[in-house]
Design a protein around this motif. Structure first.
Motif, PDB file in Angstrom:
ATOM      1  N   LEU A 251     -43.991 -27.158 -12.631  1.00 55.47           N
ATOM      2  CA  LEU A 251     -43.829 -25.937 -12.017  1.00 55.47           C
ATOM      3  C   LEU A 251     -43.164 -26.117 -10.466  1.00 55.47           C
ATOM      4  N   PHE A 252     -43.399 -26.866  -9.749  1.00 59.01           N
ATOM      5  CA  PHE A 252     -42.972 -27.124  -8.598  1.00 59.01           C
ATOM      6  C   PHE A 252     -41.429 -27.345  -8.640  1.00 59.01           C
ATOM      7  N   THR A 253     -41.055 -27.928  -9.540  1.00 63.87           N
ATOM      8  CA  THR A 253     -39.414 -28.366  -9.820  1.00 63.87           C
ATOM      9  C   THR A 253     -38.814 -26.960  -9.971  1.00 63.87           C
ATOM     10  N   LEU A 254     -39.286 -26.189 -10.630  1.00 61.15           N
ATOM     11  CA  LEU A 254     -38.752 -24.851 -11.132  1.00 61.15           C
ATOM     12  C   LEU A 254     -38.845 -23.932  -9.855  1.00 61.15           C
ATOM     13  N   LEU A 255     -39.909 -24.067  -9.157  1.00 62.32           N
ATOM     14  CA  LEU A 255     -40.012 -22.948  -8.153  1.00 62.32           C
ATOM     15  C   LEU A 255     -39.034 -23.571  -7.009  1.00 62.32           C
ATOM     16  N   ALA A 256     -38.735 -24.898  -6.789  1.00 58.33           N
ATOM     17  CA  ALA A 256     -37.821 -25.377  -5.652  1.00 58.33           C
ATOM     18  C   ALA A 256     -36.531 -25.072  -5.883  1.00 58.33           C
ATOM     19  N   VAL A 257     -35.980 -24.872  -7.092  1.00 55.43           N
ATOM     20  CA  VAL A 257     -34.687 -24.627  -7.422  1.00 55.43           C
ATOM     21  C   VAL A 257     -34.322 -22.975  -7.157  1.00 55.43           C
ATOM     22  N   LEU A 258     -35.423 -22.194  -7.158  1.00 58.76           N
ATOM     23  CA  LEU A 258     -34.905 -20.797  -6.946  1.00 58.76           C
ATOM     24  C   LEU A 258     -34.217 -20.437  -5.715  1.00 58.76           C
ATOM     25  N   PRO A 259     -34.816 -21.070  -4.396  1.00 57.84           N
ATOM     26  CA  PRO A 259     -33.930 -20.757  -3.043  1.00 57.84           C
ATOM     27  C   PRO A 259     -32.419 -21.203  -3.203  1.00 57.84           C
ATOM     28  N   GLY A 260     -32.356 -22.254  -3.636  1.00 57.77           N
ATOM     29  CA  GLY A 260     -30.858 -23.035  -3.693  1.00 57.77           C
ATOM     30  C   GLY A 260     -30.263 -22.212  -4.949  1.00 57.77           C
ATOM     31  N   ALA A 261     -30.777 -21.676  -5.990  1.00 58.77           N
ATOM     32  CA  ALA A 261     -30.083 -20.705  -6.819  1.00 58.77           C
ATOM     33  C   ALA A 261     -29.528 -19.603  -6.195  1.00 58.77           C
ATOM     34  N   ILE A 262     -30.470 -18.966  -5.599  1.00 60.91           N
ATOM     35  CA  ILE A 262     -30.332 -17.752  -5.199  1.00 60.91           C
ATOM     36  C   ILE A 262     -29.140 -17.777  -3.908  1.00 60.91           C
ATOM     37  N   TYR A 263     -29.387 -18.694  -3.174  1.00 58.76           N
ATOM     38  CA  TYR A 263     -28.249 -18.947  -2.168  1.00 58.76           C
ATOM     39  C   TYR A 263     -26.894 -18.996  -2.629  1.00 58.76           C
ATOM     40  N   LEU A 264     -26.821 -19.715  -3.746  1.00 58.54           N
ATOM     41  CA  LEU A 264     -25.424 -20.280  -4.126  1.00 58.54           C
ATOM     42  C   LEU A 264     -24.932 -19.197  -4.978  1.00 58.54           C
ATOM     43  N   ALA A 265     -25.770 -18.342  -5.637  1.00 52.46           N
ATOM     44  CA  ALA A 265     -25.413 -17.137  -6.596  1.00 52.46           C
ATOM     45  C   ALA A 265     -24.990 -15.952  -5.704  1.00 52.46           C
ATOM     46  N   ASP A 266     -25.793 -15.583  -4.688  1.00 51.56           N
ATOM     47  CA  ASP A 266     -25.880 -14.505  -3.953  1.00 51.56           C
ATOM     48  C   ASP A 266     -25.419 -14.427  -2.619  1.00 51.56           C
ATOM     49  N   VAL A 267     -25.902 -15.394  -1.773  1.00 53.94           N
ATOM     50  CA  VAL A 267     -25.599 -15.303  -0.565  1.00 53.94           C
ATOM     51  C   VAL A 267     -24.411 -16.090  -0.130  1.00 53.94           C
ATOM     52  N   LYS A 268     -24.049 -16.993  -0.716  1.00 54.78           N
ATOM     53  CA  LYS A 268     -22.939 -17.893  -0.369  1.00 54.78           C
ATOM     54  C   LYS A 268     -21.652 -17.090  -0.684  1.00 54.78           C
ATOM     55  N   PRO A 269     -21.491 -16.273  -1.640  1.00 55.76           N
ATOM     56  CA  PRO A 269     -20.205 -15.414  -2.102  1.00 55.76           C
ATOM     57  C   PRO A 269     -19.989 -14.364  -0.678  1.00 55.76           C
ATOM     58  N   GLU A 270     -20.998 -13.769  -0.282  1.00 54.44           N
ATOM     59  CA  GLU A 270     -20.985 -12.904   0.610  1.00 54.44           C
ATOM     60  C   GLU A 270     -20.634 -13.378   1.831  1.00 54.44           C
ATOM     61  N   VAL A 271     -21.464 -14.556   2.277  1.00 55.20           N
ATOM     62  CA  VAL A 271     -21.028 -15.337   3.426  1.00 55.20           C
ATOM     63  C   VAL A 271     -19.444 -15.544   3.640  1.00 55.20           C
ATOM     64  N   ILE A 272     -18.764 -16.119   2.474  1.00 62.40           N
ATOM     65  CA  ILE A 272     -17.453 -16.577   2.298  1.00 62.40           C
ATOM     66  C   ILE A 272     -16.579 -15.608   2.748  1.00 62.40           C
ATOM     67  N   ARG A 273     -16.926 -14.247   2.333  1.00 62.28           N
ATOM     68  CA  ARG A 273     -16.317 -12.903   2.578  1.00 62.28           C
ATOM     69  C   ARG A 273     -16.083 -12.760   3.976  1.00 62.28           C
ATOM     70  N   TYR A 274     -16.950 -13.033   4.666  1.00 59.49           N
ATOM     71  CA  TYR A 274     -16.897 -12.656   6.379  1.00 59.49           C
ATOM     72  C   TYR A 274     -16.769 -13.967   7.198  1.00 59.49           C
ATOM     73  N   LEU A 275     -16.086 -14.906   6.627  1.00 59.47           N
ATOM     74  CA  LEU A 275     -15.646 -15.723   7.730  1.00 59.47           C
ATOM     75  C   LEU A 275     -14.392 -15.434   8.328  1.00 59.47           C
ATOM     76  N   ARG A 276     -14.409 -15.635   9.407  1.00 57.70           N
ATOM     77  CA  ARG A 276     -13.040 -15.365  10.375  1.00 57.70           C
ATOM     78  C   ARG A 276     -11.885 -15.961   9.781  1.00 57.70           C
ATOM     79  N   ARG A 277     -10.697 -15.363   9.432  1.00 57.46           N
ATOM     80  CA  ARG A 277      -9.512 -15.882   8.901  1.00 57.46           C
ATOM     81  C   ARG A 277      -8.390 -16.177  10.033  1.00 57.46           C
ATOM     82  N   PRO A 278      -7.624 -17.161   9.850  1.00 58.31           N
ATOM     83  CA  PRO A 278      -6.506 -17.015  10.895  1.00 58.31           C
ATOM     84  C   PRO A 278      -5.721 -15.724  10.727  1.00 58.31           C
ATOM     85  N   GLY A 279      -5.264 -15.344  12.330  1.00 59.94           N
ATOM     86  CA  GLY A 279      -4.475 -14.113  12.203  1.00 59.94           C
ATOM     87  C   GLY A 279      -3.117 -14.577  11.589  1.00 59.94           C
TER      88      GLY A 279
END
Length: 112
Positions: free
Chosen positions: A78-106
């Motif tokens: 059960l600990f293995t399953l629970l430990a994967v959740l934060p990483g999976a949520i970050y990679l699936a939800d947070v990372k794509p949104e964070v990448i959208r707001y990176l500063r791009r070169p002018g």
């Protein structure tokens, strides 16, 4: 536990740990302002959450020895399953949104 079952659980735990480590490294590499701009909490929150997930994921790897060095401690599955959740949520939800707001070169300067 049979040998085949052990290797199946070991493989799943190692894949889970790889996901957790990937999320942690990616969260550390992203600039802090991108998290706030994307409205996805703070960088400290996500780095802490993925670090705890990676630690628990490491401890949940079924115990075995390589060249006399013990790897994993074999916490319940059960600990293995629970430990994967934060990483999976970050990679699936947070990372794509964070990448959208990176500063791009002018377009005119080519600088950050």
């Amino acid at each position: 536990m049979g040998l085949i079952t052990f290797y199946v659980f070991l493989g799943l735990a190692l894949v889970g740990f790889a996901i957790e480590a990937w999320a942690l490294v990616d969260a550390v590499r992203r600039p802090a302002h991108s998290f706030v701009t994307a409205e996805k909490r703070t960088k400290v929150f996500w780095v802490s959450l993925t670090a705890v997930g990676a630690l628990i994921g490491y401890l949940a790897i079924p115990g075995f020895s390589v060249f006399g060095v013990r790897i994993g401690f074999g916490l319940p599955w059960l600990f293995t399953l629970l430990a994967v959740l934060p990483g999976a949520i970050y990679l699936a939800d947070v990372k794509p949104e964070v990448i959208r707001y990176l500063r791009r070169p002018g377009p005119s300067t080519g600088r950050w």
